[in-house]
Design a protein around this motif. Structure first.
Motif, PDB file in Angstrom:
ATOM      1  N   GLN A 120       0.823  -1.208   0.000  1.00 56.22           N
ATOM      2  CA  GLN A 120       0.000   0.000   0.000  1.00 56.22           C
ATOM      3  C   GLN A 120       0.858   1.259   0.000  1.00 56.22           C
ATOM      4  O   GLN A 120       0.511   2.261  -0.627  1.00 56.22           O
ATOM      5  CB  GLN A 120      -0.927  -0.012   1.211  1.00 56.22           C
ATOM      6  CG  GLN A 120      -2.031  -1.054   1.137  1.00 56.22           C
ATOM      7  CD  GLN A 120      -2.970  -0.789  -0.028  1.00 56.22           C
ATOM      8  OE1 GLN A 120      -3.299   0.362  -0.333  1.00 56.22           O
ATOM      9  NE2 GLN A 120      -3.402  -1.865  -0.695  1.00 56.22           N
ATOM     10  N   LEU A 121       2.003   1.205   0.713  1.00 55.14           N
ATOM     11  CA  LEU A 121       2.905   2.357   0.723  1.00 55.14           C
ATOM     12  C   LEU A 121       3.451   2.605  -0.680  1.00 55.14           C
ATOM     13  O   LEU A 121       3.517   3.761  -1.138  1.00 55.14           O
ATOM     14  CB  LEU A 121       4.049   2.109   1.708  1.00 55.14           C
ATOM     15  CG  LEU A 121       5.060   3.245   1.860  1.00 55.14           C
ATOM     16  CD1 LEU A 121       4.374   4.508   2.381  1.00 55.14           C
ATOM     17  CD2 LEU A 121       6.193   2.842   2.804  1.00 55.14           C
ATOM     18  N   ALA A 122       3.839   1.537  -1.387  1.00 58.36           N
ATOM     19  CA  ALA A 122       4.319   1.685  -2.767  1.00 58.36           C
ATOM     20  C   ALA A 122       3.208   2.246  -3.664  1.00 58.36           C
ATOM     21  O   ALA A 122       3.462   3.098  -4.534  1.00 58.36           O
ATOM     22  CB  ALA A 122       4.808   0.335  -3.295  1.00 58.36           C
ATOM     23  N   TYR A 123       1.984   1.798  -3.436  1.00 60.97           N
ATOM     24  CA  TYR A 123       0.851   2.308  -4.212  1.00 60.97           C
ATOM     25  C   TYR A 123       0.671   3.815  -3.979  1.00 60.97           C
ATOM     26  O   TYR A 123       0.450   4.586  -4.932  1.00 60.97           O
ATOM     27  CB  TYR A 123      -0.415   1.550  -3.817  1.00 60.97           C
ATOM     28  CG  TYR A 123      -1.664   2.027  -4.522  1.00 60.97           C
ATOM     29  CD1 TYR A 123      -1.994   1.572  -5.797  1.00 60.97           C
ATOM     30  CD2 TYR A 123      -2.505   2.954  -3.912  1.00 60.97           C
ATOM     31  CE1 TYR A 123      -3.129   2.017  -6.442  1.00 60.97           C
ATOM     32  CE2 TYR A 123      -3.650   3.409  -4.547  1.00 60.97           C
ATOM     33  CZ  TYR A 123      -3.959   2.936  -5.808  1.00 60.97           C
ATOM     34  OH  TYR A 123      -5.092   3.386  -6.448  1.00 60.97           O
ATOM     35  N   SER A 124       0.782   4.238  -2.715  1.00 65.00           N
ATOM     36  CA  SER A 124       0.628   5.670  -2.394  1.00 65.00           C
ATOM     37  C   SER A 124       1.734   6.497  -3.041  1.00 65.00           C
ATOM     38  O   SER A 124       1.478   7.590  -3.577  1.00 65.00           O
ATOM     39  CB  SER A 124       0.643   5.860  -0.877  1.00 65.00           C
ATOM     40  OG  SER A 124      -0.419   5.158  -0.261  1.00 65.00           O
ATOM     41  N   MET A 125       2.997   5.984  -2.982  1.00 66.10           N
ATOM     42  CA  MET A 125       4.112   6.716  -3.577  1.00 66.10           C
ATOM     43  C   MET A 125       3.935   6.810  -5.105  1.00 66.10           C
ATOM     44  O   MET A 125       4.246   7.849  -5.719  1.00 66.10           O
ATOM     45  CB  MET A 125       5.438   6.025  -3.242  1.00 66.10           C
ATOM     46  CG  MET A 125       5.794   6.019  -1.758  1.00 66.10           C
ATOM     47  SD  MET A 125       5.971   7.662  -1.038  1.00 66.10           S
ATOM     48  CE  MET A 125       4.377   7.838  -0.213  1.00 66.10           C
ATOM     49  N   SER A 165       8.789   5.998   3.454  1.00 64.86           N
ATOM     50  CA  SER A 165       8.293   6.801   2.339  1.00 64.86           C
ATOM     51  C   SER A 165       9.412   7.643   1.750  1.00 64.86           C
ATOM     52  O   SER A 165       9.557   7.756   0.520  1.00 64.86           O
ATOM     53  CB  SER A 165       7.144   7.695   2.802  1.00 64.86           C
ATOM     54  OG  SER A 165       6.056   6.923   3.286  1.00 64.86           O
ATOM     55  N   GLN A 166      10.217   8.233   2.636  1.00 65.56           N
ATOM     56  CA  GLN A 166      11.333   9.052   2.166  1.00 65.56           C
ATOM     57  C   GLN A 166      12.320   8.213   1.363  1.00 65.56           C
ATOM     58  O   GLN A 166      12.841   8.676   0.337  1.00 65.56           O
ATOM     59  CB  GLN A 166      12.047   9.689   3.362  1.00 65.56           C
ATOM     60  CG  GLN A 166      13.186  10.618   2.954  1.00 65.56           C
ATOM     61  CD  GLN A 166      13.819  11.310   4.146  1.00 65.56           C
ATOM     62  OE1 GLN A 166      13.472  11.037   5.289  1.00 65.56           O
ATOM     63  NE2 GLN A 166      14.745  12.206   3.884  1.00 65.56           N
ATOM     64  N   LEU A 224      23.707  12.523  -1.719  1.00 60.85           N
ATOM     65  CA  LEU A 224      23.293  12.046  -0.397  1.00 60.85           C
ATOM     66  C   LEU A 224      22.052  11.161  -0.448  1.00 60.85           C
ATOM     67  O   LEU A 224      21.676  10.579   0.567  1.00 60.85           O
ATOM     68  CB  LEU A 224      23.021  13.229   0.537  1.00 60.85           C
ATOM     69  CG  LEU A 224      24.244  14.034   0.962  1.00 60.85           C
ATOM     70  CD1 LEU A 224      23.813  15.310   1.655  1.00 60.85           C
ATOM     71  CD2 LEU A 224      25.122  13.206   1.883  1.00 60.85           C
ATOM     72  N   GLY A 225      21.415  11.073  -1.623  1.00 54.46           N
ATOM     73  CA  GLY A 225      20.145  10.349  -1.706  1.00 54.46           C
ATOM     74  C   GLY A 225      20.259   8.893  -1.324  1.00 54.46           C
ATOM     75  O   GLY A 225      19.541   8.398  -0.452  1.00 54.46           O
ATOM     76  N   LEU A 226      21.202   8.160  -1.957  1.00 53.16           N
ATOM     77  CA  LEU A 226      21.343   6.734  -1.674  1.00 53.16           C
ATOM     78  C   LEU A 226      21.943   6.488  -0.292  1.00 53.16           C
ATOM     79  O   LEU A 226      21.612   5.493   0.360  1.00 53.16           O
ATOM     80  CB  LEU A 226      22.206   6.073  -2.745  1.00 53.16           C
ATOM     81  CG  LEU A 226      21.552   5.910  -4.121  1.00 53.16           C
ATOM     82  CD1 LEU A 226      22.529   5.305  -5.119  1.00 53.16           C
ATOM     83  CD2 LEU A 226      20.303   5.037  -4.022  1.00 53.16           C
ATOM     84  N   SER A 227      22.826   7.383   0.174  1.00 54.99           N
ATOM     85  CA  SER A 227      23.386   7.201   1.517  1.00 54.99           C
ATOM     86  C   SER A 227      22.303   7.387   2.577  1.00 54.99           C
ATOM     87  O   SER A 227      22.299   6.700   3.601  1.00 54.99           O
ATOM     88  CB  SER A 227      24.539   8.184   1.753  1.00 54.99           C
ATOM     89  OG  SER A 227      24.100   9.524   1.609  1.00 54.99           O
TER      90      SER A 227
END
Length: 475
Positions: free
Chosen positions: A328-333, A367-368, A435-438
């Protein structure tokens, strides 16, 4: 959905027999067994030779004693002594024979075929006749010794059956003793190897945890010792303490710098923005101010990411774990970011499991993490990219995956891009702070999960792997 299944390294079951400690114990045990049997065989041979030598000596002493009597008292006394010895020896343990000049047995226990001097091995039924009353003597070995005298030959012999009996007793006693010693040595070797392997496993878990970023782990022995493992563990603990202090100092410096510079940049943006909005401002100046504001926003965003990353790694942010349906979280994103993808000319697809994917985690942080992965795909893929957000379950647990058909990342760079501020050479001209992947990696560590990168041929797949132990089948 085979192309979306996460590539992850399966945790192998502990194979004790394949471990170095067990192989070393087995090698030592086999060496001990070989050396023990070699020593036993050598002892058996040496003892057999010694017994045979003693038997030859005994036969010689008997023959020499009879020869002394012959020289002192003559042939009649010799015959009397031999007759007395024969009558007193009913078990044929000793043989006494006198043979005349013609090589015929005159008196004795048995009748020899031919006389001889010195030591000789005699076989009953071949070298001398065996009477009907001693049929069981046939084939037995006797160690004989002959002495030449003026009237013929004096010959004495000793039965070698007691040597065979002695060998059998020796073999039984040595077999039992060596068998017990081998069992004890093998058992002790495997016990010590098992204990050593358990200590190495604990040390490996400490190092694995440190590799995942948990520098608070330390190795501790229930029974402290001063062996090699203990000395290595002490050095590991010392290294982790120093590394923890260094990382904490570095984290504090980066946090302080980010915090101290963020506020002036925000104030600078606040002062510039009113000038940017003036209608009489020349277009070239407005464009420059717009770029300056965008650069400041990027710097502030990077500082925010640094602060957020430092808070997560230091434990300053509490992970508010509650049941979260990752499907559901993947669906919301997907629902939130699909319009953004369409506006950019990309396509964001969704592939999720129909079954609930419940995980005990922090919904905001997860989510982040998903948003960061999708934004990375937006940023680094050319227009018209095909991006897929997927979630599901496999034998290892729950996974969430973001795949694209962009330029991808070389395999050699997969581990490096998870570091702070690390950017590929081809990505330095694009927006982003590295910094995204870290940050995603830090979020996964906080949830005891892992992040895995692999080639999508073309493009990149990033898989967030959540362990089965953290799942909850209740919705």
């Amino acid at each position: 959905m085979n192309n979306l299944s996460p590539l992850r390294q399966q945790s192998p079951a502990t194979k004790i027999m394949a471990s170095y400690s067990m192989r070393f114990a087995l090698m030592v045990s086999l060496t001990f067994i070989a050396a023990t049997f070699l020593a036993g065989a050598l002892s058996f041979v040496l003892m057999s030779q010694e017994l045979k030598s003693r038997l030859v000596s005994d036969a010689r002493q008997i023959a020499e004693s009879l020869a002394v009597n012959y020289k002192t008292n003559g042939l009649p006394e010799l015959k009397i002594e031999i007759a007395t010895d024969v009558s007193s020896t009913h078990d044929y343990s000793n043989l006494y024979v006198f043979m005349d000049q013609n090589g015929k047995s005159v008196i004795g226990s048995v009748t020899l075929e031919t006389p001889f001097t010195g030591p000789k091995l005699l076989t009953a039924g071949i070298d001398f006749a065996v009477g009907d009353d001693v049929e069981d003597l046939s084939g037995e070995k006797f160690q004989g010794y002959g002495i030449r005298v003026s009237d013929g030959w004096i010959i004495a012999a000793r039965n070698m059956a007691w040597i065979a009996d002695s060998r059998e007793v020796l073999l039984q006693s040595v077999s039992w003793g060596l068998g017990l010693a081998l069992l004890l040595s093998i058992g002790l070797a495997f016990y010590l190897a098992r204990k050593n392997e358990e200590r190495i496993d604990r040390l490996s878990r400490v190092l694995a945890g440190a590799a995942q970023g948990d520098l608070s782990l330390r190795y501790a022995d229930s029974h402290p010792s001063n062996d090699d493992v203990a000395r290595v563990a002490a050095q590991v603990n010392k290294m982790l303490s120093q590394l923890s202090q260094s990382m904490e100092s570095l984290r504090q410096v980066s946090t302080d710098v980010a915090h101290d510079l963020r506020a002036p940049l925000t104030r600078l943006r606040t002062r510039i923005e009113p000038h940017y909005l003036k209608p009489e401002l020349p277009e070239d100046t407005r464009a420059d101010l717009q770029k300056a504001i965008a650069d400041m926003d990027g710097i502030v965003s990077a500082f925010d990411a640094v602060l957020r990353l430092a808070q997560i790694e230091s434990g300053g942010v509490k992970v508010n774990k509650k049941p979260v349906d990752l499907g559901q979280l993947a669906y919301s994103m997907h629902e939130m970011l699909e319009p953004v993808a369409n506006e950019m000319g990309d396509e964001l697809q969704l592939v999720i499991s129909t079954a609930p994917l419940i995980f005990q985690g922090d919904r905001e942080m997860l989510s982040q993490a998903i948003v960061n992965l999708i934004e990375n795909a937006f940023r680094h893929c050319p227009t018209g990219a095909q991006i897929t957000l997927a979630s599901g379950r496999d034998d290892a647990g729950i996974f969430v995956q973001v795949c694209d058909d962009g330029p991808g990342i070389p395999d050699a760079e997969h581990e490096k891009v998870l570091r702070r501020f690390y950017r590929l050479e081809k990505s330095r001209a694009s927006m982003g702070s590295g910094l995204g992947l870290s940050l995603v990696s830090a979020i996964m560590r906080a949830h005891n999960g892992t992040i895995a990168l692999h080639d999508n041929a073309p493009g990149l797949c990033v898989t967030l792997c959540f362990p089965q132990l953290e799942t909850d089948d209740k919705s």
